[in-house]
Design an enzyme around this catalytic site. Structure first.
Site, PDB file in Angstrom:
ATOM      1  N   LEU A   1       0.889  -1.288  -0.053  1.00  0.00           N
ATOM      2  CA  LEU A   1       0.022  -0.090   0.129  1.00  0.00           C
ATOM      3  C   LEU A   1       1.035   1.172  -0.131  1.00  0.00           C
ATOM      4  CD1 LEU A   1      -2.635   1.346   0.163  1.00  0.00           C
ATOM      5  CD2 LEU A   1      -2.794   1.087   2.416  1.00  0.00           C
TER       6      LEU A   1
ATOM      7  N   ALA B   1       2.315  -2.566   9.268  1.00  0.00           N
ATOM      8  CA  ALA B   1       1.753  -3.703  10.106  1.00  0.00           C
ATOM      9  C   ALA B   1       2.548  -4.888  10.225  1.00  0.00           C
ATOM     10  CB  ALA B   1       0.326  -3.955   9.681  1.00  0.00           C
ATOM     11  N   TYR B   2       2.363  -5.735  11.303  1.00  0.00           N
ATOM     12  CA  TYR B   2       3.067  -7.115  11.341  1.00  0.00           C
ATOM     13  C   TYR B   2       1.881  -7.966  10.338  1.00  0.00           C
ATOM     14  CZ  TYR B   2       4.983 -11.461  12.916  1.00  0.00           C
ATOM     15  OH  TYR B   2       5.674 -12.603  13.075  1.00  0.00           O
TER      16      TYR B   2
ATOM     17  N   ASP C   1      -9.905  -8.001   7.582  1.00  0.00           N
ATOM     18  CA  ASP C   1     -11.127  -8.758   7.272  1.00  0.00           C
ATOM     19  C   ASP C   1     -10.847  -9.766   8.594  1.00  0.00           C
ATOM     20  OD1 ASP C   1      -9.010  -9.855   5.690  1.00  0.00           O
ATOM     21  OD2 ASP C   1     -10.560 -11.400   4.951  1.00  0.00           O
TER      22      ASP C   1
ATOM     23  N   TYR D   1      -2.835 -12.710  14.591  1.00  0.00           N
ATOM     24  CA  TYR D   1      -2.856 -11.516  13.531  1.00  0.00           C
ATOM     25  C   TYR D   1      -3.940 -10.773  13.815  1.00  0.00           C
ATOM     26  CZ  TYR D   1      -3.130  -8.742   9.257  1.00  0.00           C
ATOM     27  OH  TYR D   1      -3.477  -7.841   8.431  1.00  0.00           O
TER      28      TYR D   1
ATOM     29  N   LYS E   1      -4.754  -7.009  15.350  1.00  0.00           N
ATOM     30  CA  LYS E   1      -5.220  -6.155  14.561  1.00  0.00           C
ATOM     31  C   LYS E   1      -6.362  -5.579  15.250  1.00  0.00           C
ATOM     32  CE  LYS E   1      -4.195  -4.726  11.134  1.00  0.00           C
ATOM     33  NZ  LYS E   1      -3.419  -3.456  10.664  1.00  0.00           N
TER      34      LYS E   1
ATOM     35  N   TRP F   1      -7.145  -9.663   1.472  1.00  0.00           N
ATOM     36  CA  TRP F   1      -6.571 -10.209   0.438  1.00  0.00           C
ATOM     37  C   TRP F   1      -5.721  -9.238  -0.656  1.00  0.00           C
ATOM     38  CZ3 TRP F   1     -10.178 -14.214  -2.042  1.00  0.00           C
ATOM     39  CH2 TRP F   1     -10.863 -15.062  -1.076  1.00  0.00           C
TER      40      TRP F   1
END
Length: 285
Positions: free
Chosen positions: A13, A62-63, A104, A127, A131, A152
């Site tokens: 991103l 992020a991880y 998600d 995870y 989050k 995804w």
């Protein structure tokens, strides 16, 4: 001139935002790698933010190693949760706008219909749990923040399903892909554009939003689309998740409902196949 800080600048991103930033010269951009904004080092994170002094923060770092997180819980929690609290606190105290990217995987996958922003969360892996903790910490520290859940993610950058499948389909005659996990892919370029649409919109409406491309498919169907577009001569078969063991469980159904982001900010939500075609054309170059 407002300064935009992008964390996780070398990720999928962040890389797409770097390309897109050329169209938004009204902003000063600061793309931070792990040394400039250390999400894994809380002792320096606040001072790093104070030094950069952003007006807008896009927290794309992020991880994301889903399976590895099962054994690296503490590190995943620092990056995905505790660092988010620090960033949100900075945003609140300095009147900076914050867009934080989530996933998600905060859902357990038991839904039968597309998940909207108020659907019950119940992560089934480390995870997802870290989050979700990050989302909660973000909203607690800065109620004016915007959180975007996505799914995804793929792009021409980094490691992702599209690049892996394309490589394997060139190398192998047969391939098995899980056919009982349902969701929708996200072309990172479209997510980057959605973020910029929000930033440049007249309205700043805090809260949680969903964004992915349109389409309800399995990973197997995604692989078939990659095969079709890439014209790969490989026999792709669907298998159940039970036949493909991974350390972390995945939600069986995590399709996101995107109506809120579309109606609030006028964000376009393109069909996944159109976007996949675009990405794969770039991968050929």
């Amino acid at each position: 001139m407002q300064k935009i800080l992008v964390t996780g600048a070398t990720g999928q991103l962040g890389s797409e935002l770097a390309l897109l930033s050329k169209n938004y010269s009204q902003f000063e951009w600061f793309f931070a790698d792990r040394t400039q904004v250390s999400l894994d080092n809380l002792s320096v994170l606040s001072s790093q933010l104070e030094k950069i002094k952003p007006n807008i923060i896009l927290n794309c770092g992020a991880y994301t190693a889903v399976d590895k997180a099962e054994t690296e819980h503490d590190l995943a929690d620092v990056v995905n949760h505790l660092a988010v609290a620090v960033i949100a606190t900075y945003a609140k105290e300095n009147n900076a706008k914050l867009i934080h990217i989530s996933t998600d995987y905060v859902f357990d996958g038991t839904s039968a219909t597309a998940l909207n922003e108020v659907a019950k969360t119940n992560p089934i892996n480390v995870y997802g749990a870290t989050k979700l903790a990050g989302e909660n910490a973000c909203m607690a520290a800065d109620p004016n923040a915007i959180i975007i859940r996505t799914s995804w993610v793929y792009s021409p950058f980094g490691n992702n399903f599209v690049k892996t499948m394309s490589r394997l389909m060139r190398e192998r005659e047969t391939l098995n892909v899980v056919n009982d996990q349902i969701g929708s892919p996200t072309y990172a370029a479209d997510l980057a554009q959605a973020i910029m649409t929000i930033i440049t919109h007249d309205l700043w409406q805090a809260g949680i939003y969903n964004f992915s491309n349109e389409g309800e498919i399995s990973w197997y169907e995604f692989a078939l689309a990659i095969q079709e577009i890439g014209r790969f001569d490989c026999n792709v078969s669907g298998i159940p998740s039970s036949a493909y063991h991974t350390p972390a469980k995945r939600p069986a159904y995590s399709l996101l409902d995107k109506r809120k982001i579309a109606t609030t900010f006028g964000v376009e939500v393109p069909n996944y196949k159109l976007c996949l075609r675009k990405c794969m054309e770039l991968l050929k170059e």
